[in-house]
Scaffold this active site. Structure first.
Site, PDB file in Angstrom:
ATOM      1  N   CYS A 121       0.844  -1.185   0.000  1.00 22.27           N
ATOM      2  CA  CYS A 121       0.000   0.000   0.000  1.00 22.27           C
ATOM      3  C   CYS A 121       0.884   1.240   0.000  1.00 22.27           C
ATOM      4  CB  CYS A 121      -0.902   0.016   1.230  1.00 22.27           C
ATOM      5  SG  CYS A 121      -2.013  -1.404   1.349  1.00 22.27           S
ATOM      6  N   ASN A 134       1.489  -0.003   5.565  1.00 28.64           N
ATOM      7  CA  ASN A 134       1.977  -0.602   4.325  1.00 28.64           C
ATOM      8  C   ASN A 134       2.793  -1.820   4.707  1.00 28.64           C
ATOM      9  OD1 ASN A 134       3.165  -1.186   1.817  1.00 28.64           O
ATOM     10  ND2 ASN A 134       4.796   0.312   2.135  1.00 28.64           N
ATOM     11  N   GLY A 135       2.339  -3.006   4.319  1.00 30.42           N
ATOM     12  CA  GLY A 135       3.133  -4.176   4.645  1.00 30.42           C
ATOM     13  C   GLY A 135       2.322  -5.445   4.710  1.00 30.42           C
ATOM     14  N   GLU A 136       2.940  -6.448   5.282  1.00 32.45           N
ATOM     15  CA  GLU A 136       2.304  -7.752   5.445  1.00 32.45           C
ATOM     16  C   GLU A 136       2.898  -8.420   6.668  1.00 32.45           C
ATOM     17  OE1 GLU A 136      -0.815  -9.506   4.178  1.00 32.45           O
ATOM     18  OE2 GLU A 136       0.156  -8.331   2.584  1.00 32.45           O
ATOM     19  N   SER A 162      10.177 -13.594  -4.113  1.00 38.22           N
ATOM     20  CA  SER A 162      11.435 -13.382  -4.817  1.00 38.22           C
ATOM     21  C   SER A 162      12.608 -13.879  -3.986  1.00 38.22           C
ATOM     22  CB  SER A 162      11.590 -11.884  -5.122  1.00 38.22           C
ATOM     23  OG  SER A 162      12.858 -11.591  -5.653  1.00 38.22           O
TER      24      SER A 162
END
Length: 614
Positions: free
Chosen positions: A2, A77-79, A377
């Site tokens: 985000c 913003n993140g996870e 990744s």
């Protein structure tokens, strides 16, 4: 992920400043294309741009929750990869969840434990919480700095944002740089010193730090750092633990309500992530993992192996995709679109970056986003396990500066004498290098060679890795693609940090611990493959394009770059690489064509951002 931004002011009534806050927020729309929200009070304005990944209904932001008569507002913003653990503990403490998002778990965790909540988080994040009752703002960033966060003070205003462009959208923030900013661009670039925002007066919240801003001022504290201690596990136990940690991390990071894929180069790092993802999908009865690799038109005819890039990825990626049964797609990039994307990459990063290495990831991310929203990744494995050439090349190990910054004299020689005097290159680089060395957590009794490799490891994790993490975040989030990096799990990083170099380089093999940990997971030929970096184009047509474009800049009397350069030296650069040769001047990929492309990006940046030099 985000985009987040906000404004705290003790003098302005921010309920009257919605338009400015929304302008700042709109600059971050690519980070959060699915929803937008703004919350205003007299003293604080909080905005959010949402990329929906988990809990589409219950995860909207800014999120507001009350505890008694205290109101808390979060933009995040993140996870978080341990959300269920947090939810269970917080529910036991009386919290009632309205959804299942990690945003709500994070906000409740802060409400319960304050800054100490950070020690309980497993994930990547940058967030802000406004406490309306105390009139205080709390900012925090994840341990390794996967997610970005910048801030600045302007008079009575305190501003923060995910990206520099959002701060620059505020009328109080001038796009000015001074000697330090120029030194960051021309000397450290495409890297950047942690904490430096390049633009005058803009700072970055460093990885592993939190910040509190209230009427008493600003407090910044470090909550996480690497710690050196003796490693007591034997080799077999060490490799088993590394394997368990990596597998657990990959499985945690596959959680999403949207399509998930992996980036697969055919090297051991991305292949391991894909192998664990494939096994997880099979256990859950899900279809094949979608995988992506990148290549360039004509590379099959022009690739030449070097010490820094020993093999092409294409055949290896196809081999691993077939071995794991993934649904694989190769994204092929042409030289003209790659050169055109140099400009787009500057706008995504807000700074000159890794030239065509940035531009290719920008185009790669665009292609992936057509089908998938989350990707895993292999970034950071080389910093953590010691895979780069500077971990084994004696001239790099014992250099007296950052080992990935070679041919510094060539870069300095491209500057005008006036600029060189202004930024004092040798003094600046030396200060930044000594500053980094002073941070290294030493291990008592370590022999000099091992101690030096510990320094190289620390420099790689804290100074080189952020360049790649910045690149990955900005280029992917330019299209609302969330890229997760399992090798940045802090549990894995902390454990591997203290594995002695003799184990990491067992039998004179780079990343030996990781290779042994993956026996039975990957084919033997992949386990034996030498490290090869993210691919770049070797097509001479690309070199011709950037040479021609740089020459146009040198001939343009209106170019803002031109007065900053030693024109004769740069013209020499455009003929036969200017003596740069095949030894990269930065990292493993950036040789003569990339130096020309970097200067093109600097010119783009100076023009597009209307840079003022103070």
């Amino acid at each position: 992920m985000c985009g987040i931004c906000g404004w705290v002011d003790w003098e302005e009534d921010l309920t009257c400043q919605k338009q400015i806050v929304e302008v700042m927020s709109r600059t971050l729309s690519s980070r959060g294309p699915d929803a937008a929200g703004t919350w205003l009070s007299p003293r604080a304005a909080i905005a959010h741009r949402r990329l929906v990944v988990v809990d589409p209904v219950g995860g909207g932001q800014p999120m507001i929750r009350n505890r008694g008569d205290r109101k808390y507002v979060i933009t995040y913003n993140g996870e978080l990869y341990n959300t269920p653990d947090l939810q269970r503990e917080l529910a036991a403490r009386g919290y009632s969840f309205q959804g299942y998002s990690d945003t709500e778990a994070l906000l409740f965790a802060f409400m319960e434990w304050g800054p100490d909540c950070l020690e309980r988080l497993n994930g990547i994040f940058a967030f802000a919480v406004w406490d309306e009752g105390e009139e205080s703002l709390f900012l925090a960033r994840d341990r390794l700095g996967v997610k970005p966060l910048f801030y600045t003070r302007r008079g009575s205003a305190f501003l923060f944002a995910s990206e520099l462009k959002a701060l620059l959208a505020h009328p109080l923030v001038e796009p000015a740089v001074d000697a330090e900013g120029l030194a960051e661009v021309f000397l450290m670039g495409p890297g950047r010193t942690p904490g430096h925002g390049v633009f005058r007066g803009i700072e970055e919240l460093k990885p592993g730090y939190w910040l509190r801003y209230d009427r008493q001022g600003t407090t910044v504290r470090r909550y996480w750092a690497l710690e050196s201690r003796p490693h007591t596990d034997d080799f077999k136990t060490t490799t088993a633990k590394v394997r368990w940690l990596l597998e657990d991390t990959v499985e945690r990071q596959l959680v999403a309500d949207v399509p998930v894929c992996t980036l697969l180069s055919g090297g051991i790092d991305s292949s391991a992530v894909t192998a664990f993802a494939t096994a997880f999908f099979r256990r859950k009865g899900r279809g094949p993992v979608r995988t992506y690799s990148v290549d360039y038109v004509g590379n099959e005819n022009h690739f030449q192996p070097t010490e820094f890039e020993p093999s092409a990825d294409g055949p290896w990626a196809q081999r691993m995709a077939a071995y794991l049964g993934t649904e694989h797609r190769v994204v092929r990039i042409g030289v003209a679109e790659l050169a055109d994307a140099l400009t787009l990459a500057v706008h995504a990063r807000d700074l000159p970056g890794m030239a065509d290495v940035d531009a290719s990831l920008y185009l790669f991310s665009r292609a992936i986003k057509m089908r998938d929203t989350v990707a895993l990744s292999g970034e950071a494995a080389d910093e953590i396990f010691g895979g780069y050439p500077w971990f084994r090349r004696e001239e790099d190990i014992w250099t007296t500066t950052f080992p990935w910054m070679r041919n510094l004299e060539v870069k300095v020689g491209l500057l005008s004498p006036e600029v060189a005097r202004y930024i004092r290159p040798q003094e600046y680089i030396s200060a930044r290098y000594q500053e980094a060395l002073a941070e290294v957590p030493r291990l008592s009794g370590e022999d000099p060679y091992a101690a030096r490799l510990r320094e190289i490891s620390y420099l790689s994790i804290t100074r080189f890795m952020p360049v790649l993490l910045d690149r990955k975040d900005r280029m992917s989030m330019a299209f609302g693609l969330e890229v997760r990096v399992p090798y940045c799990d802090h549990r894995l990083v902390e454990y591997v940090w203290n594995i002695p170099w003799a184990m990491k380089f067992y039998n004179q093999t780079e990343k030996a611990v990781l290779r042994h940990a993956l026996h039975g997971v990957l084919p033997d030929e992949v386990l034996r493959r030498r490290k090869s970096p993210y691919p770049k184009t070797h097509n001479p047509a690309y070199t011709a394009i950037v040479r021609e474009r740089l020459c146009r800049i040198l001939d343009d009397p209106c170019s803002p770059l031109r007065p900053l350069l030693n024109l004769s030296a740069v013209r020499a650069l455009t003929t036969a690489g200017g003596g740069v040769g095949n030894i990269p001047w930065f990292g493993q990929l950036m040789t003569g064509p990339q130096l020309m492309a970097y200067l093109i990006q600097v010119d783009v940046w100076l023009r597009a951002y209307r840079i003022v030099i103070r």
